[in-house]
Design an enzyme around this catalytic site. Structure first.
Site, mmCIF file in Angstrom:
data_model
loop_
_atom_site.group_PDB
_atom_site.id
_atom_site.type_symbol
_atom_site.label_atom_id
_atom_site.label_comp_id
_atom_site.label_asym_id
_atom_site.label_seq_id
_atom_site.Cartn_x
_atom_site.Cartn_y
_atom_site.Cartn_z
ATOM 1 N N ARG A 254 35.547 28.522 40.873
ATOM 2 C CA ARG A 254 35.118 30.031 39.164
ATOM 3 C C ARG A 254 36.398 29.144 38.370
ATOM 4 O O ARG A 254 36.232 28.491 37.229
ATOM 5 C CB ARG A 254 35.135 30.930 39.527
ATOM 6 C CG ARG A 254 33.129 30.676 40.116
ATOM 7 C CD ARG A 254 32.801 32.489 40.017
ATOM 8 N NE ARG A 254 33.637 33.129 40.335
ATOM 9 C CZ ARG A 254 33.916 34.390 41.074
ATOM 10 N NH1 ARG A 254 33.332 35.252 40.358
ATOM 11 N NH2 ARG A 254 34.176 35.222 42.175
ATOM 12 N N ASN B 275 29.619 32.170 41.309
ATOM 13 C CA ASN B 275 28.407 32.009 42.815
ATOM 14 C C ASN B 275 27.144 33.237 42.722
ATOM 15 O O ASN B 275 26.946 33.588 41.794
ATOM 16 C CB ASN B 275 30.203 33.490 43.342
ATOM 17 C CG ASN B 275 31.057 32.232 43.904
ATOM 18 O OD1 ASN B 275 30.965 31.573 43.054
ATOM 19 N ND2 ASN B 275 31.548 33.329 44.182
#
Length: 94
Positions: free
Chosen positions: A22, A40
């Protein structure tokens, strides 16, 4: 936004959680001048909304296929999407 701007939902699978995917996504997106978000998923995938000029969105999708050094990407699925309003920044969602 100009007609050259588009938005794509991207689902990345493989070893993509616990490898700073990320943070890497945010950094790469900002480098390319893109906006959107990344998060996620409970099933171990990462999902991102990437918005911006077509050429840069395409470059980001190609970067997803490699991912950050610790990742092992096994799949990248894309889906064009329509946004009423484009995001103004790129953020990491929980």
């Amino acid at each position: 936004m100009s007609d050259d701007h588009n938005a794509v939902l991207v689902r990345i699978t493989g070893r993509v959680q616990g490898v700073r995917f990320r943070v890497w996504t945010r950094d790469e997106a900002v480098r390319l001048g893109l906006t959107g978000w990344v998060r996620n998923e409970e099933d171990g995938a990462v999902v991102a909304l990437i918005a911006g000029p077509h050429a840069e969105v395409s470059m980001m999708i190609e970067r997803f296929r490699r991912g950050p050094p610790a990742a092992s990407v096994s799949g990248v699925e894309t889906q064009a999407t329509t946004l009423a309003e484009f995001p103004t920044e790129f953020r990491i969602s929980r």
